[in-house]
Design an enzyme around this catalytic site. Structure first.
Site, PDB file in Angstrom:
ATOM      1  N   ASP A  49       6.679   5.759  -0.655  1.00  0.00           N
ATOM      2  CA  ASP A  49       6.169   6.575  -1.761  1.00  0.00           C
ATOM      3  C   ASP A  49       6.615   6.050  -3.126  1.00  0.00           C
ATOM      4  O   ASP A  49       7.156   6.793  -3.950  1.00  0.00           O
ATOM      5  CB  ASP A  49       6.581   8.044  -1.576  1.00  0.00           C
ATOM      6  CG  ASP A  49       5.696   9.003  -2.377  1.00  0.00           C
ATOM      7  OD1 ASP A  49       4.649   8.551  -2.896  1.00  0.00           O
ATOM      8  OD2 ASP A  49       6.051  10.190  -2.478  1.00  0.00           O
ATOM      9  N   HIS A 104      -0.614   5.034  -6.304  1.00  0.00           N
ATOM     10  CA  HIS A 104      -0.796   3.928  -7.258  1.00  0.00           C
ATOM     11  C   HIS A 104      -2.157   4.108  -7.918  1.00  0.00           C
ATOM     12  O   HIS A 104      -3.180   3.661  -7.414  1.00  0.00           O
ATOM     13  CB  HIS A 104      -0.724   2.596  -6.512  1.00  0.00           C
ATOM     14  CG  HIS A 104      -0.898   1.398  -7.387  1.00  0.00           C
ATOM     15  ND1 HIS A 104       0.155   0.726  -7.955  1.00  0.00           N
ATOM     16  CD2 HIS A 104      -2.007   0.744  -7.797  1.00  0.00           C
ATOM     17  CE1 HIS A 104      -0.296  -0.292  -8.672  1.00  0.00           C
ATOM     18  NE2 HIS A 104      -1.611  -0.303  -8.593  1.00  0.00           N
ATOM     19  N   ASP A 131      -7.228   1.069 -10.307  1.00  0.00           N
ATOM     20  CA  ASP A 131      -7.485   0.325 -11.531  1.00  0.00           C
ATOM     21  C   ASP A 131      -8.857   0.720 -12.089  1.00  0.00           C
ATOM     22  O   ASP A 131      -9.391   1.746 -11.725  1.00  0.00           O
ATOM     23  CB  ASP A 131      -7.415  -1.173 -11.230  1.00  0.00           C
ATOM     24  CG  ASP A 131      -8.315  -1.525 -10.048  1.00  0.00           C
ATOM     25  OD1 ASP A 131      -9.020  -0.614  -9.534  1.00  0.00           O
ATOM     26  OD2 ASP A 131      -8.334  -2.689  -9.629  1.00  0.00           O
ATOM     27  N   GLU A 169      -1.638   2.734  -2.926  1.00  0.00           N
ATOM     28  CA  GLU A 169      -2.873   2.701  -3.719  1.00  0.00           C
ATOM     29  C   GLU A 169      -3.947   3.590  -3.086  1.00  0.00           C
ATOM     30  O   GLU A 169      -3.907   3.897  -1.893  1.00  0.00           O
ATOM     31  CB  GLU A 169      -3.420   1.271  -3.893  1.00  0.00           C
ATOM     32  CG  GLU A 169      -4.535   1.238  -4.944  1.00  0.00           C
ATOM     33  CD  GLU A 169      -4.784  -0.133  -5.571  1.00  0.00           C
ATOM     34  OE1 GLU A 169      -4.275  -1.142  -5.082  1.00  0.00           O
ATOM     35  OE2 GLU A 169      -5.527  -0.153  -6.588  1.00  0.00           O
TER      36      GLU A 169
END
Ligand SMILES: *[C@@H]1O[C@H](CO)[C@@H](O)[C@H](O)[C@H]1NC(C)=O
Ligand SMILES: *[C@@H]1O[C@H](CO)[C@@H](O)[C@H](O)[C@H]1NC(C)=O
Ligand SMILES: *[C@@H]1O[C@H](CO)[C@@H](O)[C@H](O)[C@H]1NC(C)=O
Ligand SMILES: *[C@@H]1O[C@H](CO)[C@@H](O)[C@H](O)[C@H]1NC(C)=O
Ligand SMILES: *[C@@H]1O[C@H](CO)[C@@H](O)[C@H](O)[C@H]1NC(C)=O
Ligand SMILES: *[C@@H]1O[C@H](CO)[C@@H](O)[C@H](O)[C@H]1NC(C)=O
Length: 582
Positions: free
Chosen positions: A479, A439, A99, A488
């Site tokens: 995955d 991720h 993020d 992540e």
């Protein structure tokens, strides 16, 4: 005078940032990781490449103005207004994970960990010349430390979060259109945060020691060659101020999420005695002021940190303390009379892991697994344990222990690099079997938060060098892009692997495990079904029964279970009676 200064400058060279290769070093295609090295010798080029890739990941995570330094072709300058809300410049630094928040506490841990590793296995970075590892390490550290300096604009002010986790969690997309609501949150003298201040202090101290070339004696290599005394002194000043702030804030000592609740969801700290102790210890080492060792011991004793079996990570520094106390004691410092006590503490801790009575267990395919802690990002506790064990093995009291610690650490490194039931090297872009779906909003190329997995079908950019979360407790790895516990990436996930890779560059002529894995190996064993974890629960459903039928089945199973237990108890008692009789 002039000539004396020149002479001094010659004896104690003070360099600025090391120059980076032009053109830059870039990670090779993943297929290069499926080639076994003929006649391997040290430094093994595959380990050097791995170290280069691990460093490259941090370049991909950069925030701020990238115009002069970017070697990641698909990244853009971003978050150029960070800090404007509080009237200071907080641009730069690193995005925390998949993020776009910037979180000081885990960043500090990451920098401390990497600097510590570059003190002990610095020759590994230097020897990985083929990937310019030391200049890129220097560049990576400064990008983080320069930001940490900005985040510490006054002795008792530290910015601990830029960005808002709720807003950020609602955004999935590239780096050009980040949500503009990126508030800056600080701790200060009246509203302190002991763990965050101490954690940042420890990062500054560990890195100050690295930049002054102050490595541990004897058992370890020379630090990486990036000495810069002026920079080291700057870092030390910040370390001292932050330590005083942590210890003596008017607002007392408290967990930083009590001051900044906005961080609580992402990075709550569970306690700060460990942070104070490691800050004092590294400050003593970096400053030559041995009084801090006493303070470190006080915090250690007051917080009852002896005898624990906890993991080592951004929130929990205790096992690192055991090792650092021992390293400082063996370096002929004031602590040397306590070396054997610290070795005993380390060996209690590591023996428990190796002998399987630490509370952790091994997955069926061999990963060290801490129920609870390992349920998200399972590789991280194992890699941190392997890193500390490798480091401690050098000063263990017996050759049996040296061997068993090295062997155990190697087993975990091998696991992460593909010796597992998935034939999966858990580092993106290092082999054709590596994860394809980390991720990471910016690497994915998608901007549809409701269809993270399918939009686009294939992840747009290869996030070379990123260590992903890891498999589940059964060793299965799916995955899936939205499955953040497994896929992540994060600043702190990569940190222990850097240190381990640097050690292998120095000491290991053989290839990393993954060179033997050919394309398609994972596809043959890819698990069917869905995960059962904090992100995806589809795989938790055991039957397709309705709720009523499930309850009825549960009642029947319970009754049958009670009957079976009753029979077993009866049988055992009868058996005992029989044995007695004969
Ligand atoms: C970014 O950095 C470059 C050179 O390092 C500079 O010329 C440019 O003005 C900077 N951009 C912004 C928006 O600050
Ligand atoms: C960077 O900008 C380019 C050009 O606009 C864009 O194609 C790319 O997706 C951007 N990168 C990221 C990570 O969003
Ligand atoms: C310290 O932080 C609090 C909020 O956490 C703020 O209300 C206060 O004004 C700050 N104090 C100073 C001196 O900046
Ligand atoms: C904290 O304050 C006390 C009392 O003023 C002082 O003696 C001590 O040196 C301070 N500690 C730090 C780390 O600054
Ligand atoms: C600590 O001592 C070493 C060796 O005597 C010296 O080179 C270094 O400059 C000292 N560091 C500080 C911060 O005083
Ligand atoms: C911490 O506890 C140990 C073991 O009880 C003791 O030997 C040591 O002196 C204590 N250290 C301090 C600074 O009180």
């Amino acid at each position: 005078m002039y000539s004396i200064w020149r002479l001094c400058a010659f004896i104690v060279p003070t360099l600025a940032q090391l120059s980076l290769p032009n053109p830059p070093w870039l990670p090779p295609d993943a297929s290069a990781g499926a080639r076994v090295t003929a006649n391997p010798s040290s430094p093994n080029p595959q380990w050097s490449t791995l170290l280069g890739n691990l460093l490259y990941f941090y370049d991909a995570q950069r925030s701020g103005n990238l115009s002069s330094s970017n070697r990641v072709p698909w990244r853009n300058s971003s978050a150029m207004a960070d800090g404007k809300d509080v009237g200071i410049d907080l641009t730069g630094g690193y995005y925390d994970a998949g993020d776009y928040i910037k979180a000081t506490y885990p960043l500090s841990f990451t920098l401390m960990s990497i600097c510590w590793g570059a003190l002990d296995y610095g020759q590994g970075y230097d020897q990985a010349k083929s990937t310019s590892a030391t200049p890129y390490l220097d560049s990576m550290l400064r990008w983080g430390l320069d930001w940490l300096v900005k985040a510490h604009p006054a002795p008792s002010t530290l910015y601990v979060l830029v960005g808002n986790t709720d807003v950020d969690n609602a955004y999935w997309g590239g780096d050009e259109n980040l949500p503009s609501f990126r508030p800056s949150y600080a701790i200060n003298d009246t509203n302190p945060g002991t763990d965050a201040a101490a954690g940042a202090s420890a990062a500054f101290s560990a890195c100050s020691a690295l930049y002054s070339g102050k490595g541990f004696n004897g058992a370890y290599s020379k630090p990486a060659s990036l000495q810069d005394n002026a920079y080291s002194a700057t870092l030390l000043t910040h370390a001292q101020q932050l330590y005083s702030f942590a210890v003596n804030a008017t607002g007392g000592q408290k967990q930083y999420q009590k001051t900044v609740p906005a961080i609580a969801e992402a990075y709550s700290s569970s306690s700060f005695g460990d942070d104070l102790a490691i800050a004092a210890l590294f400050l003593g080492w970096a400053s030559n002021n041995t009084g801090y060792y006493q303070e470190a011991e006080n915090y250690f004793n007051q917080s009852k940190l002896s005898g624990q079996n906890s993991i080592f990570n951004w929130d929990s520094k205790t096992p690192g303390l055991y090792v650092l106390f021992a390293q400082i004691a063996q370096s002929g410092s004031d602590l040397s009379s306590k070396l054997s006590a610290w070795q005993a503490e380390c060996e209690r801790y590591f023996d428990a892991i190796v002998n399987g009575n630490s509370g952790a267990s091994l997955t069926n395919d061999g990963l060290l697994y801490y129920k609870g802690d390992s349920d998200d990002a399972s590789l991280n506790p194992a890699l941190n344990a392997a890193m500390l064990m490798t480091r401690y093995a050098a000063i263990a009291t017996t050759s049996d222990r040296k061997n068993s610690y090295s062997k155990f650490a190697q087993s975990q490194v091998d696991y992460v690099l593909g010796k597992n039931s998935m034939s999966m090297p858990y580092i993106v872009g290092s082999n054709p079997n590596s994860p394809q779906n980390p991720h990471s909003a910016m690497a994915s190329g998608g901007n549809d938060i409701n269809n993270i997995n399918t939009s686009p079908p294939q992840e747009l950019h290869v996030l070379y060098g990123a260590v992903v979360g890891g498999p589940d407790r059964r060793g299965r790895f799916f995955d899936i892009r939205s499955d953040w516990p497994e896929t992540e990436v994060a600043l702190d996930y990569n940190a222990p692997m850097l240190t381990l890779a640097a050690m292998h560059v120095m000491n290991d002529p053989n290839d990393p495990f993954f060179t033997t894995l050919q394309a398609g190996a994972y596809d043959k064993v890819r698990p069917s079904g869905q995960p059962c974890d904090a992100a995806i629960s589809d795989g938790c459903e055991k039957s397709g029964l309705s709720k009523g039928a499930t309850i009825a089945l549960a009642v029947v199973l319970t009754v049958v279970g009670i009957l079976i237990i009753g029979l077993v108890v009866w049988y055992i008692r009868v058996g005992r009676l029989r044995r007695r009789k004969y």
